[in-house]
Design a protein around this motif. Structure first.
Motif, PDB file in Angstrom:
ATOM      1  N   ALA A 509       0.826  -1.207   0.000  1.00  0.00           N
ATOM      2  CA  ALA A 509       0.000   0.000   0.000  1.00  0.00           C
ATOM      3  C   ALA A 509       0.857   1.252   0.000  1.00  0.00           C
ATOM      4  O   ALA A 509       0.532   2.249  -0.663  1.00  0.00           O
ATOM      5  CB  ALA A 509      -0.925  -0.017   1.222  1.00  0.00           C
ATOM      6  N   GLY A 510       1.978   1.226   0.724  1.00  0.00           N
ATOM      7  CA  GLY A 510       2.859   2.382   0.733  1.00  0.00           C
ATOM      8  C   GLY A 510       3.474   2.647  -0.632  1.00  0.00           C
ATOM      9  O   GLY A 510       3.545   3.799  -1.078  1.00  0.00           O
ATOM     10  N   VAL A 515       3.498   5.716  -5.916  1.00  0.00           N
ATOM     11  CA  VAL A 515       3.342   5.775  -7.376  1.00  0.00           C
ATOM     12  C   VAL A 515       2.221   6.733  -7.751  1.00  0.00           C
ATOM     13  O   VAL A 515       2.346   7.534  -8.689  1.00  0.00           O
ATOM     14  CB  VAL A 515       3.089   4.368  -7.936  1.00  0.00           C
ATOM     15  CG1 VAL A 515       2.742   4.439  -9.421  1.00  0.00           C
ATOM     16  CG2 VAL A 515       4.305   3.475  -7.722  1.00  0.00           C
ATOM     17  N   GLU A 516       1.124   6.670  -7.028  1.00  0.00           N
ATOM     18  CA  GLU A 516      -0.021   7.538  -7.338  1.00  0.00           C
ATOM     19  C   GLU A 516       0.345   9.012  -7.139  1.00  0.00           C
ATOM     20  O   GLU A 516       0.035   9.867  -7.979  1.00  0.00           O
ATOM     21  CB  GLU A 516      -1.202   7.160  -6.450  1.00  0.00           C
ATOM     22  CG  GLU A 516      -2.457   7.978  -6.728  1.00  0.00           C
ATOM     23  CD  GLU A 516      -3.630   7.551  -5.852  1.00  0.00           C
ATOM     24  OE1 GLU A 516      -4.687   8.204  -5.941  1.00  0.00           O
ATOM     25  OE2 GLU A 516      -3.472   6.585  -5.082  1.00  0.00           O
ATOM     26  N   GLY A 520       0.889  12.080 -10.039  1.00  0.00           N
ATOM     27  CA  GLY A 520       0.282  13.409 -10.002  1.00  0.00           C
ATOM     28  C   GLY A 520       1.297  14.516 -10.126  1.00  0.00           C
ATOM     29  O   GLY A 520       1.046  15.541 -10.774  1.00  0.00           O
ATOM     30  N   VAL A 521       2.466  14.333  -9.513  1.00  0.00           N
ATOM     31  CA  VAL A 521       3.527  15.332  -9.633  1.00  0.00           C
ATOM     32  C   VAL A 521       4.000  15.449 -11.072  1.00  0.00           C
ATOM     33  O   VAL A 521       4.205  16.559 -11.598  1.00  0.00           O
ATOM     34  CB  VAL A 521       4.703  14.963  -8.693  1.00  0.00           C
ATOM     35  CG1 VAL A 521       5.915  15.852  -8.960  1.00  0.00           C
ATOM     36  CG2 VAL A 521       4.275  15.082  -7.237  1.00  0.00           C
ATOM     37  N   GLN A 522       4.169  14.305 -11.744  1.00  0.00           N
ATOM     38  CA  GLN A 522       4.604  14.330 -13.139  1.00  0.00           C
ATOM     39  C   GLN A 522       3.578  14.979 -14.045  1.00  0.00           C
ATOM     40  O   GLN A 522       3.923  15.705 -14.978  1.00  0.00           O
ATOM     41  CB  GLN A 522       4.905  12.907 -13.614  1.00  0.00           C
ATOM     42  CG  GLN A 522       6.190  12.323 -13.061  1.00  0.00           C
ATOM     43  CD  GLN A 522       6.457  10.928 -13.595  1.00  0.00           C
ATOM     44  OE1 GLN A 522       5.540  10.155 -13.836  1.00  0.00           O
ATOM     45  NE2 GLN A 522       7.732  10.591 -13.753  1.00  0.00           N
ATOM     46  N   ALA A 561       5.687  -2.715 -10.496  1.00  0.00           N
ATOM     47  CA  ALA A 561       4.891  -1.645 -11.095  1.00  0.00           C
ATOM     48  C   ALA A 561       5.589  -0.297 -10.935  1.00  0.00           C
ATOM     49  O   ALA A 561       5.539   0.565 -11.823  1.00  0.00           O
ATOM     50  CB  ALA A 561       3.497  -1.610 -10.454  1.00  0.00           C
ATOM     51  N   PHE A 562       6.241  -0.111  -9.806  1.00  0.00           N
ATOM     52  CA  PHE A 562       7.009   1.114  -9.576  1.00  0.00           C
ATOM     53  C   PHE A 562       8.128   1.236 -10.609  1.00  0.00           C
ATOM     54  O   PHE A 562       8.378   2.313 -11.145  1.00  0.00           O
ATOM     55  CB  PHE A 562       7.582   1.084  -8.159  1.00  0.00           C
ATOM     56  CG  PHE A 562       8.279   2.351  -7.752  1.00  0.00           C
ATOM     57  CD1 PHE A 562       7.619   3.291  -6.990  1.00  0.00           C
ATOM     58  CD2 PHE A 562       9.602   2.599  -8.117  1.00  0.00           C
ATOM     59  CE1 PHE A 562       8.256   4.464  -6.598  1.00  0.00           C
ATOM     60  CE2 PHE A 562      10.239   3.759  -7.741  1.00  0.00           C
ATOM     61  CZ  PHE A 562       9.568   4.698  -6.982  1.00  0.00           C
ATOM     62  N   ARG A 563       8.786   0.115 -10.896  1.00  0.00           N
ATOM     63  CA  ARG A 563       9.889   0.144 -11.868  1.00  0.00           C
ATOM     64  C   ARG A 563       9.375   0.469 -13.263  1.00  0.00           C
ATOM     65  O   ARG A 563      10.025   1.196 -14.022  1.00  0.00           O
ATOM     66  CB  ARG A 563      10.608  -1.198 -11.865  1.00  0.00           C
ATOM     67  CG  ARG A 563      11.837  -1.248 -12.762  1.00  0.00           C
ATOM     68  CD  ARG A 563      12.640  -2.489 -12.499  1.00  0.00           C
ATOM     69  NE  ARG A 563      13.920  -2.450 -13.171  1.00  0.00           N
ATOM     70  CZ  ARG A 563      14.927  -3.267 -12.921  1.00  0.00           C
ATOM     71  NH1 ARG A 563      14.785  -4.189 -11.972  1.00  0.00           N
ATOM     72  NH2 ARG A 563      16.056  -3.170 -13.568  1.00  0.00           N
TER      73      ARG A 563
END
Length: 612
Positions: A509-510, A515-516, A520-522, A561-563
């Motif tokens: 979850a962290g 990633v979420e 948003g920042v990107q 998924a992060f990668r």
């Protein structure tokens, strides 16, 4: 003579019984010596990188350099966003439009032949400008192949690069620094230390006349190369630059050959600022070695009277030069070497954010072929420049068309669709550092305190670095955004005042929450950097229920998924003893792994700056 400052400082010692320590030359004296040596041989030295913010100390140094250069020697200032045509030369637009044929103009580098180029804000210079300067320094000529013109113009000059970087991430491009002989940092020199120098232009002109006849023996060459090797300077350019500086020092001092003072000066100015390691300690004699016999009673007491009192003559030349270089290593560089913290830094991104190109806003960064509209702005000058070489052919086409009965058009300049050029802009996006903190277990309060301190340290530089900081804590059934992206220190302290801790470890979850938030920042045009503080052991699944095996699989799935999202990340292993769990997680995330079981806020802040 002022160039003999090192030898003057060694005189007058009253301790003939023990070797005197090598005197430490003041940094301002070395800076003045660097200006004089550069004035003796600007083109041979390549250039000087002068790191200093605008102020009276830098202005005094620049005034000294200007006084030492001959009055007829050209000095040309290169602005930050200079166009390639002005730098290298190219099409003279006004003359071409008048003549109806391509007319070439001299570029700034050709105008600086035999003189000095002053590069403003060198830490932000465009990559193309740095490449053109490097090529001209290497070849001694400027090659122009653009706008229908091909020309080679011989030019030899030296560069003074004004480095106004506010931090270690803003530095002059390596392609230029590698071609400069001298690296100076005036940042810590107080105005009261900046005393007038003893050099004058007459000494410079006399030294130039002697320069070509200066002899260099093998012992001096071995000392230069040995010192470079001991300091970890592996570039051959640096050793060659040190040799040229040593020859200039000998010429300035009125000598016919390079001596130990000249080699020591070159080591201080050229090799010491480039050091990547501390010299190895000298070998100790074996413990069973017998001490030397005492002198005989009938030995002539006057035998040593002719020896210099400091006894430096007994030391090998390489050892003397190495001591001089080690004493001149800047304090901040010496601290980094002692900690073993020398790292290569990326020029494409950093604490100022990644460079983004576009046609809407930012700093001008050249032009491209295209049509104006949708925010793109027409560059009139570059459009006319693209059309100018073709005017004669287009005039002939119009004449032929009129002869064939077509419409006749009397145009001064014919601009066609393919000539349109629009301005490109480049800007740096702000960096958002996202702390993702494992707030579970009994050690949660300790880890959260470390993260809180690191956040506050980073926020202190936000106004300069244009950064934002965010914090996500995960514990119990899921993750929670505790601090949205902000650069407000007051808001951050208020949000971090009462951080909860305890419960299970929902690691997946962290990571998903990071990633979420990073996505948003990107989307808003920023550059996210994720810092995950965890021991890598998950025991809560994505659904918020217990189960160590399934929780571990979920965490690895989220890491993959992060990668895929191609985010920059640092995984800090906060377990008391580094375990393979966090290292495996970092590998799956494509992140930098840092075992830091006893991290404090300062160490964590330094690690974040290094990775981002």
């Amino acid at each position: 003579m002022a160039a003999d400052g090192a030898s003057r400082d060694t005189a007058g010692t009253d301790a003939p019984d023990a070797p005197a320590e090598a005197p430490r030359i003041s940094r301002w004296d070395d800076a003045c010596l660097a200006a004089a040596l550069f004035a003796v041989d600007p083109a041979g030295s390549g250039g000087i990188s002068l790191r200093a913010l605008p102020g009276p100390v830098r202005e005094l140094w620049l005034e000294l350099l200007q006084e030492l250069l001959p009055a007829d020697e050209p000095v040309r200032r290169v602005p930050l966003h200079i166009a390639d045509g002005r730098l290298l030369g190219g099409l003279d637009l006004a003359a071409t439009l008048r003549a109806g044929r391509p007319v070439a103009e001299r570029g700034l580098l050709a105008e600086a032949d035999g003189g000095v180029v002053l590069l403003a804000m060198a830490e932000r210079v465009a990559r193309s400008t740095a490449a053109h300067l490097s090529a001209a320094l290497d070849s001694g000529e400027v090659l122009v192949e653009r706008d229908g013109i091909t020309a080679r113009t011989p030019t030899r000059f030296g560069v003074v690069a004004l480095d106004e970087g506010a931090n270690d991430e803003e530095q002059v491009p390596t392609t230029l620094v590698d071609r400069f002989a001298i690296l100076l940092d005036l940042g810590d020199i107080a105005l009261r230390e900046a005393m007038p120098a003893d050099y004058d232009v007459g000494e410079i002109l006399a030294a130039r006349g002697r320069l070509d006849a200066i002899a260099v023996d093998d012992q001096a060459l071995e000392a230069i190369c040995g010192t470079a090797l001991a300091l970890g300077v592996d570039s051959l350019r640096a050793s060659l630059a040190a040799l040229r500086v040593a020859r200039a020092s000998a010429a300035l001092a009125g000598r016919d050959a390079v001596t130990v003072e000249d080699v020591s000066a070159a080591a201080r100015l050229v090799l010491a600022p480039r050091a990547t390691q501390l010299p190895a300690p000298p070998d100790q004699p074996p413990p069973d070695e017998e001490p030397p016999p005492p002198p005989e009673e009938n030995q002539d007491d006057n035998q040593d009277e002719n020896q210099p009192p400091d006894q430096e003559i007994d030391k090998p030349l390489e050892e003397v030069v190495l001591e001089a270089a080690e004493a001149a290593i800047p304090a901040n560089l010496l601290a980094m070497l002692q900690m073993g913290a020398m790292r290569s830094r990326s020029r494409s991104s950093g604490k100022s954010g990644a460079i983004q190109s576009g046609s809407l806003r930012g700093r001008p960064a050249g032009t491209r072929r295209g049509e104006p509209g949708a925010g793109a702005r027409l560059s009139v000058i570059e459009t006319l420049r693209a059309a100018a070489p073709w005017q004669r052919l287009r005039r002939q086409e119009r004449t032929q068309t009129a002869r064939n009965g077509g419409p006749a058009a009397d145009l001064l300049v014919e601009v066609r669709h393919d000539d349109f050029r629009v301005t490109r802009y480049r800007q740096r996006s702000e960096t958002t550092t996202i702390f993702v903190v494992d707030a579970s277990g009994s050690a949660a309060l300790h880890r959260l305190a470390e993260a809180k301190g690191a956040v506050e340290l980073l926020l202190a530089d936000c106004y300069v670095r244009r950064d934002r900081v965010a914090m996500i804590a995960f514990r119990g059934p899921g993750a929670e955004l505790l601090l949205p992206p902000t650069r407000s220190l007051v808001r951050a302290k208020r949000g971090l005042a009462g951080l909860p801790g305890g419960g299970g470890t929902p690691l997946a979850a962290g990571i998903d929450a990071a990633v979420e938030l990073a996505d948003g920042v990107q989307r808003r045009g920023g550059t996210p950097v994720v810092v995950l503080l965890t021991d890598g052991r998950a025991n809560v699944t994505r659904e918020g229920i217990g189960g160590r095996a399934q929780a571990g699989e979920d965490a690895l799935s989220s890491a993959r998924a992060f990668r895929v999202a191609e985010l920059k990340a640092l995984v800090v292993d906060v377990s008391p003893r580094p375990r393979p769990d966090a290292e495996k997680l970092a590998r799956e995330m494509g992140a930098v792994y840092l075992p830091l079981p006893h991290a404090d806020a300062a160490a964590l802040s330094g690690a974040v700056k290094a990775v981002s």
